[in-house]
Scaffold this motif. Structure first.
Motif, short mmCIF file in Angstrom:
data_model
loop_
_atom_site.label_atom_id
_atom_site.label_comp_id
_atom_site.label_asym_id
_atom_site.label_seq_id
_atom_site.Cartn_x
_atom_site.Cartn_y
_atom_site.Cartn_z
N PHE A 250 0.83 -1.20 0.00
CA PHE A 250 0.00 0.00 0.00
C PHE A 250 0.87 1.26 0.00
O PHE A 250 0.50 2.27 -0.61
CB PHE A 250 -0.94 0.00 1.20
N LEU A 251 1.98 1.21 0.71
CA LEU A 251 2.89 2.36 0.71
C LEU A 251 3.38 2.66 -0.70
O LEU A 251 3.37 3.81 -1.15
CB LEU A 251 4.07 2.10 1.64
N LEU A 252 3.81 1.62 -1.42
CA LEU A 252 4.30 1.81 -2.78
C LEU A 252 3.18 2.23 -3.71
O LEU A 252 3.41 2.95 -4.69
CB LEU A 252 4.96 0.52 -3.28
N THR A 253 1.94 1.80 -3.41
CA THR A 253 0.80 2.24 -4.20
C THR A 253 0.57 3.74 -4.04
O THR A 253 0.32 4.47 -5.01
CB THR A 253 -0.47 1.48 -3.79
N VAL A 254 0.66 4.21 -2.80
CA VAL A 254 0.49 5.64 -2.54
C VAL A 254 1.62 6.45 -3.15
O VAL A 254 1.40 7.53 -3.74
CB VAL A 254 0.40 5.90 -1.02
N MET A 255 2.85 5.93 -3.03
CA MET A 255 4.02 6.65 -3.55
C MET A 255 4.22 6.44 -5.04
O MET A 255 5.06 7.12 -5.65
CB MET A 255 5.27 6.20 -2.79
N GLY A 256 3.48 5.51 -5.64
CA GLY A 256 3.67 5.16 -7.04
C GLY A 256 3.62 6.34 -8.00
O GLY A 256 4.52 6.51 -8.85
N PRO A 257 2.58 7.19 -7.92
CA PRO A 257 2.52 8.33 -8.86
C PRO A 257 3.74 9.24 -8.77
O PRO A 257 4.20 9.76 -9.80
CB PRO A 257 1.24 9.06 -8.41
N LEU A 258 4.27 9.45 -7.56
CA LEU A 258 5.46 10.28 -7.42
C LEU A 258 6.70 9.58 -7.96
O LEU A 258 7.54 10.21 -8.62
CB LEU A 258 5.67 10.64 -5.94
N LEU A 259 6.82 8.27 -7.70
CA LEU A 259 7.98 7.53 -8.18
C LEU A 259 7.99 7.43 -9.70
O LEU A 259 9.06 7.49 -10.33
CB LEU A 259 8.00 6.13 -7.55
N MET A 260 6.80 7.30 -10.30
CA MET A 260 6.74 7.18 -11.76
C MET A 260 7.10 8.48 -12.45
O MET A 260 7.48 8.48 -13.62
CB MET A 260 5.34 6.73 -12.19
N ARG A 261 6.97 9.61 -11.76
CA ARG A 261 7.34 10.90 -12.35
C ARG A 261 8.85 11.12 -12.35
O ARG A 261 9.35 12.00 -13.07
CB ARG A 261 6.66 12.04 -11.60
N ALA A 262 9.55 10.35 -11.53
CA ALA A 262 11.01 10.51 -11.47
C ALA A 262 11.66 9.90 -12.70
O ALA A 262 11.09 9.06 -13.39
CB ALA A 262 11.54 9.84 -10.20
#
Length: 484
Positions: A250-262
């Motif tokens: 769930f943490l990676l799901t929440v952070m996913g949009p930010l990580l994909m922008r990197a």
């Protein structure tokens, strides 16, 4: 059993590559041998050790000599690693101490005093402090540094095994604790600030719901009453308050949009940093270490454009963690987390094929049964309980608890930040409204645990319930065969 390794042809000749099941087998051998190493001189332990290795090795074809040899190397390595770590654990520095001590575990009130763990000269000692010393320690957080004086004493033999995975080597009798303190590393300061914000948001909820909220999102169960802990254990829901793979996912799901922008070159490093940060926030519990390590291997495989089979990742995670910290082999939480994951990977897919009903029901029930069957041997031996009611309580509680885990950290941090801006009545009402849906969800999970405990049966009736479940699975399997 599939072939234990495949052969790849390259410029360097024949390079053996172990299959997913082979990696799992090596991890099991390493874990078991490390755990048995503390009493390796005991003839019974030696027989069990040899039996486990030979039983697993015998399951593979005789022509796989390289794999069998590797398995024996893992068995010997595990025994040596465990014996070395245990030898260091039982030979601590004793005597008077005065100086700086690092707070390793968050202090908690227990039996009229404060319990915590301090690191003195690189060794960890459990502390039971009372009076002024206890009050001063109660205000500290893990990672902070305080000045203390006292005596380092030998740990009771009865507590050695139970505390070993926490690297505790003795007891520290406190004489004095300074009022001043140091904040510790930047990472610890960041983690403590996050935990403070989450605790501020939890304080908006009723006491029990707030304590359960902290347990669901970061595994902090210090404020949970004994009745709540017992109810979750007897209803088969105690895993919800132990941070594990679901929280990491769930943490990676929440952070996913930010990580994909990197940038792609930065994405792997940022993902690994998020996993490290979450591990520090959750105080490095064995279950979250296992989950974070698996997620790290998945991120590494994705960055390299390779498939990441879950069974291989589980085996590699166990191997790396045991090599880095052999004392994890004495952690019940590590065993339960690993075995539950193994059940999800090995048992759940088979059950999903034969359980009748709509897909949402068969997937949910097979997932619950797979995890429960995977962890059942450990809970039955350690806690003497394996409630069949867990099949029902998990179906009712896990989806709602998952929603709390998904939105808990971002919503809790937002509510915590708002409480720091203003303590006025209007802001209090806004924060309470923001946390109201979370409170309702947390209360539902608590009710399911409480009702499940009341409906739970014991002894032969519970065994009969599991027998009925087994017969139902066999019947469904036979029906599936006939339909082919």
């Amino acid at each position: 059993m599939p072939q234990s390794y495949e052969t790849q042809h390259g410029e360097g000749g024949h390079l053996p590559q172990f299959s997913d099941n082979s990696v799992l087998a090596l991890a099991i051998v390493l874990l078991v041998c490390t755990r048995l190493s503390a009493k390796i001189t005991d003839h019974l332990q030696v027989n069990v050790l040899i039996g486990v290795v030979l039983a697993i090795a015998g399951a593979f074809r005789k022509r796989n000599r390289f794999f069998v040899a590797t398995m024996f190397c893992f068995a010997i390595s595990g025994a040596l690693l465990g014996a070395h770590s245990w030898h260091q654990l039982v030979r601590p520095q004793l005597g008077s101490f005065q100086g700086a001590a690092k707070v390793v575990e968050d202090p908690r009130w227990r039996n009229g005093g404060v319990q915590t763990v301090l690191q003195l000269d690189g060794e960890r000692f459990i502390v039971y402090a009372y009076g002024l010393s206890g009050r001063r320690l109660s205000n500290r957080q893990a990672g902070e540094v305080v000045l203390v004086s006292g005596d380092r004493l030998r740990l009771e033999a009865s507590k050695q095994y139970r505390l070993s995975y926490r690297h505790i080597v003795g007891t520290f009798a406190v004489r004095d604790v300074s009022e001043s303190y140091g904040n510790g590393s930047v990472l610890n300061v960041s983690a403590n600030n996050i935990r403070k914000s989450l605790q501020d948001s939890a304080n908006v909820l009723p006491r029990d719901e707030g304590a359960l909220f902290m347990g669901l999102i970061i595994g902090d169960d210090r404020l949970q009453p004994a009745s709540m802990i017992t109810a979750f254990r007897n209803s088969g829901l105690s895993h919800l308050t132990a941070v594990s793979g679901q929280n990491v996912a769930f943490l990676l799901t929440v952070m996913g949009p930010l990580l994909m922008r990197a940038r792609s070159s930065w994405r792997l490093g940022l993902t690994l940093f998020v996993l490290l940060w979450f591990s520090v926030v959750t105080r490095g519990e064995p279950s979250v270490l296992r989950a974070a390590m698996m997620a790290g291997f998945v991120a590494l495989g994705t960055a390299r454009g390779r498939d990441t089979p879950a069974r291989r990742m589980l085996g590699l995670a166990v191997i790396v963690l045991i090599v880095c910290d052999p004392l994890l082999a004495w952690s019940v939480g590590f065993w339960m987390s690993s075995s539950a994951t193994l059940g999800l990977l090995m048992i759940t897919p088979q059950l999903a094929k034969i359980i009748p009903g709509p897909s949402w029901f068969s997937v949910a029930l097979s997932t619950t049964m797979g995890a429960q069957l995977g962890v059942m041997p450990i809970t039955a031996v350690i806690f003497h309980i394996a409630p069949v009611i867990a099949l029902a309580t998990n179906l009712l509680a896990v989806p709602i608890a998952g929603a709390v885990m998904l939105v808990g950290i971002p919503l809790g941090m937002l509510a915590g930040i708002l409480t720091q801006f203003s303590a006025g009545p209007l802001m209090t009402v806004c924060v309470a409204a923001l946390m109201w849906p979370v409170g309702v969800a947390v209360r539902w999970v608590w009710w399911v645990a409480a009702i499940g405990e009341r409906m739970s049966v014991q002894g032969s009736v519970n065994a009969l319930g599991w027998g009925i479940v087994a017969l139902s699975v066999v019947s469904a399997r036979i029906s599936a065969w006939r339909s082919i």
